[in-house]
Structure formats: C-alpha cells, structure tokens
Design an enzyme around this catalytic site. Structure first.
Site, short mmCIF file in Angstrom:
data_model
loop_
_atom_site.label_atom_id
_atom_site.label_comp_id
_atom_site.label_asym_id
_atom_site.label_seq_id
_atom_site.Cartn_x
_atom_site.Cartn_y
_atom_site.Cartn_z
N ARG A 46 17.66 -5.18 -8.09
CA ARG A 46 16.67 -6.12 -7.53
C ARG A 46 17.04 -7.58 -7.80
O ARG A 46 16.82 -8.44 -6.96
CB ARG A 46 15.29 -5.84 -8.11
CG ARG A 46 14.71 -4.54 -7.55
CD ARG A 46 13.32 -4.33 -8.04
NE ARG A 46 12.81 -3.06 -7.54
CZ ARG A 46 11.61 -2.60 -7.81
NH1 ARG A 46 10.79 -3.31 -8.56
NH2 ARG A 46 11.20 -1.45 -7.34
N ASP A 153 -3.00 -9.77 -4.97
CA ASP A 153 -1.75 -9.29 -5.56
C ASP A 153 -1.09 -10.47 -6.27
O ASP A 153 -1.38 -11.63 -5.96
CB ASP A 153 -0.81 -8.72 -4.47
CG ASP A 153 0.20 -7.73 -5.04
OD1 ASP A 153 0.01 -6.52 -4.86
OD2 ASP A 153 1.16 -8.18 -5.70
C1 LIG Z 1 2.84 0.16 -6.02
S1 LIG Z 1 1.91 -1.19 -5.42
C2 LIG Z 1 0.35 -0.43 -5.08
C3 LIG Z 1 -0.22 -0.82 -3.74
C4 LIG Z 1 -1.52 -0.12 -3.36
N1 LIG Z 1 -2.55 -0.39 -4.32
C5 LIG Z 1 -1.32 1.37 -3.19
O1 LIG Z 1 -1.72 2.14 -4.07
O2 LIG Z 1 -0.74 1.78 -2.18
C6 LIG Z 1 1.55 -2.13 -6.92
C7 LIG Z 1 1.20 -3.57 -6.67
O3 LIG Z 1 0.66 -4.14 -7.88
C8 LIG Z 1 1.08 -5.50 -7.93
N2 LIG Z 1 1.00 -6.00 -9.32
C9 LIG Z 1 1.81 -5.70 -10.36
N3 LIG Z 1 1.44 -6.39 -11.46
C10 LIG Z 1 0.38 -7.14 -11.11
C11 LIG Z 1 -0.44 -8.07 -11.81
N4 LIG Z 1 -0.24 -8.38 -13.10
N5 LIG Z 1 -1.45 -8.66 -11.12
C12 LIG Z 1 -1.67 -8.37 -9.82
N6 LIG Z 1 -0.93 -7.51 -9.09
C13 LIG Z 1 0.09 -6.89 -9.75
C14 LIG Z 1 2.49 -5.47 -7.39
O4 LIG Z 1 2.92 -6.73 -6.92
C15 LIG Z 1 2.39 -4.42 -6.28
O5 LIG Z 1 2.22 -5.00 -5.00
#
Ligand SMILES: C[S@@+](CC[C@H](N)C(=O)[O-])C[C@H]1O[C@@H](n2cnc3c(N)ncnc32)[C@H](O)[C@@H]1O
Length: 281
Positions: A46, A153
């Site tokens: 990445r 996000d």
């Molecule tokens: C795997 S995706 C999940 C998307 C959706 N909720 C789903 O279940 O399909 C996880 C998301 O969490 C976000 N994320 C990770 N750490 C975070 C934080 N500290 N605050 C806000 N968002 C965060 C990432 O950027 C990512 O877009």
C-alpha cells in the site's frame, strides 16, 4: 534478524524493522488501527505507491518525510493504510431487521417528533449509507418526516467517492432490478450509474475520526459501525462502544460487523442476535 525482515530489506524500496515499527505506531496513534507483524506485506504494497509518487527511494526516507510533513502527509498515509472493502446491502440481515422490526418500532416511538436519525460510522465508499437510505425510502414509513443519515469516515478518498454517488455498474449488478431502476440513474458514461438524488438527499457525508471528538449533535436511533472496530484494540473498542451508547437514544440499535462482538466489552447493550444490539435504557 528474521528471514522475512531480511526479505523486506532486499526489495526495490527497502523497509527495515524500525521503519515498519514507525509506520505501525503512527497508524495506531492516528487511527486506532492495529497492524500486526503479519501485515508487513500489506503495508509494503500500500505504501510503495505513495513512495513512488513522492519519488523517494526507501521506507526510511518516507518515514522521515512523514515526520517532517505531518500536516499534509498524514492524510495520504491514513488513506493508504485503511481497509475500505464494502458493498451494497452487505450483511443483508441488518437491512431485513431495519425493514421488519426497527423501522416499524421507530415509527411508533418517534411519532411525536417525526424525526429519525441514523449513523453509518466508517461508511467507506458509501454503499452502506446508500443502502440505509434505500431501505428508508422503500419502507415508505417516514414520508414527511425529518429523516437523516450521517455517514462518516476517516479516509478522505473514500468520502469523495461516496459523495459523488457514482458507481461502476458492476457494483450494483447484484441488486434487484427494480431497486436498480428506482434508485440509480444513467450517466453520460455507460458503465457508471448515479444514485438518485431522492436517496442521497437523506445523507450528509463528513470526515470524522472515531478516536477524536465527534462534532455531532443529537442522539441516534440507529448506528451502523460494521467491520471497523475489527482493526482496533479491545481497549479502543471498549471506549468506542461506550461513546456510541452515550450518543444513542434509549433502546437505540447498534449493528456491528459479522466478526465483531460486544461480548466482554460493553454492558450497555443487550444482544438481539446476529450482531444486532439494543442499548439498555
Ligand atoms: C472495511 S470498511 C467498512 C465499511 C462498511 N462499514 C461495511 O461494513 O461495509 C472500514 C472503514 O472504517 C474506516 N476507519 C478506520 N479507522 C477509522 C477511524 N479511526 N475513524 C473513522 N473511520 C475509520 C476506514 O477508513 C474504512 O473505510
């Protein structure tokens, strides 16, 4: 030095154990994401794109660059390190529960205020909040109500994609044809569909780090925070679930991801099964 660490030193852009430790600590401090030793390969692939784009020659040089340019580079680093996998109506039983149980209950519970608040926390590229909005619209229960969905996000790239409301047709192909026809429109690019404005009108997209202060007002009836805390330590999860409870209406609903649990982490919710929880009064 282990042979796998040695392997990372021999690569086009060498990455030492100390470089990995620096990136891992920075990711954890800034996002809560825990990167195990086994994630070295993922971090390498990445970050290498970013290192190339910056025309640097090693991970050591990138770590120095990040340290000296935090204000601007941290966003790029965070965007590269997050895992954004998602899809429309992912873990469909949560949307069935909304349709069959939660929304009918909210119609009665909130009859006086005629308002309903949902939060998609960690919304990635938007498929989750748009699925919530489509479920709201399809239910037909909240016409004339003040119905709002907050979608947040930490990653600015995915938020830009989400707010555009545009998706490659492949992404929506699994949806029932009538849903595709009702809630997606054509664009001048054949392979791209756009979410109908009736659906996007429910949603406000905002950048928000779940670890920091939440500039949100009011309480939520439903919070979806799915496949986000899986990357966090148990302590971070405990604090987050406690804050969610404070930000929810009594008896509000919390949906988490299929491999996540509140067991042993929060007493403030009762389990309704299948990763659906209700806040205790
Ligand atoms: C795997 S995706 C999940 C998307 C959706 N909720 C789903 O279940 O399909 C996880 C998301 O969490 C976000 N994320 C990770 N750490 C975070 C934080 N500290 N605050 C806000 N968002 C965060 C990432 O950027 C990512 O877009």
């Amino acid at each position: 030095m282990s042979s796998s660490q040695d392997d990372f030193l021999q690569r086009e852009f060498p990455m030492s154990a100390a470089d990995y430790e620096f990136l891992r600590t920075t990711a954890n401090r800034e996002t809560g994401i825990e990167l195990a030793d086994s994630k070295r390969e993922m971090v390498y692939s990445r970050m290498v794109r970013r290192i190339r784009a910056l025309r640097l020659s090693s991970f050591a040089a990138y770590c120095r660059f990040l340290e000296q340019n935090k204000e601007t580079e941290l966003t790029h680093f965070i965007n590269a390190i997050t895992t954004n996998l998602t899809s429309f109506f992912r873990e469909g039983h949560h949307f069935d529960a909304l349709r069959n149980v939660i929304f009918p209950e909210l119609v009665k519970k909130n009859a006086a205020s005629r308002s309903v608040r949902l939060w998609s926390a960690g919304c990635s590229t938007g498929e989750e909040p748009y699925s919530l909005a489509i479920t709201l619209a399809e239910s037909g229960l909240f016409q004339g109500w003040d119905a709002k969905i907050l979608a947040t996000d930490i990653d600015s790239n995915v938020l830009a994609q989400a707010s555009s409301g545009e998706y490659i047709r492949e992404r929506i192909q699994g949806l029932p044809v009538d849903i595709q026809q009702r809630y997606f429109t054509r664009t001048d690019r054949l392979e791209v569909a756009r979410v109908d404005p009736r659906v996007s009108a429910y949603i406000s997209f905002r950048q928000l780090n779940l670890l920091n202060n939440w500039p949100v007002t009011g309480l939520f009836d439903v919070i979806f925070c799915r496949n986000v805390v899986i990357y966090f330590s148990k302590d971070t999860q405990r604090r987050l679930f406690d804050r969610f409870a404070q930000q929810m209406t009594p008896n509000g609903y919390l949906c988490i991801g299929h491999s996540e649990t509140l067991h042993g982490l929060s007493e403030r919710f009762e389990s309704l099964g299948r990763t659906i929880y209700r806040k205790r009064m």
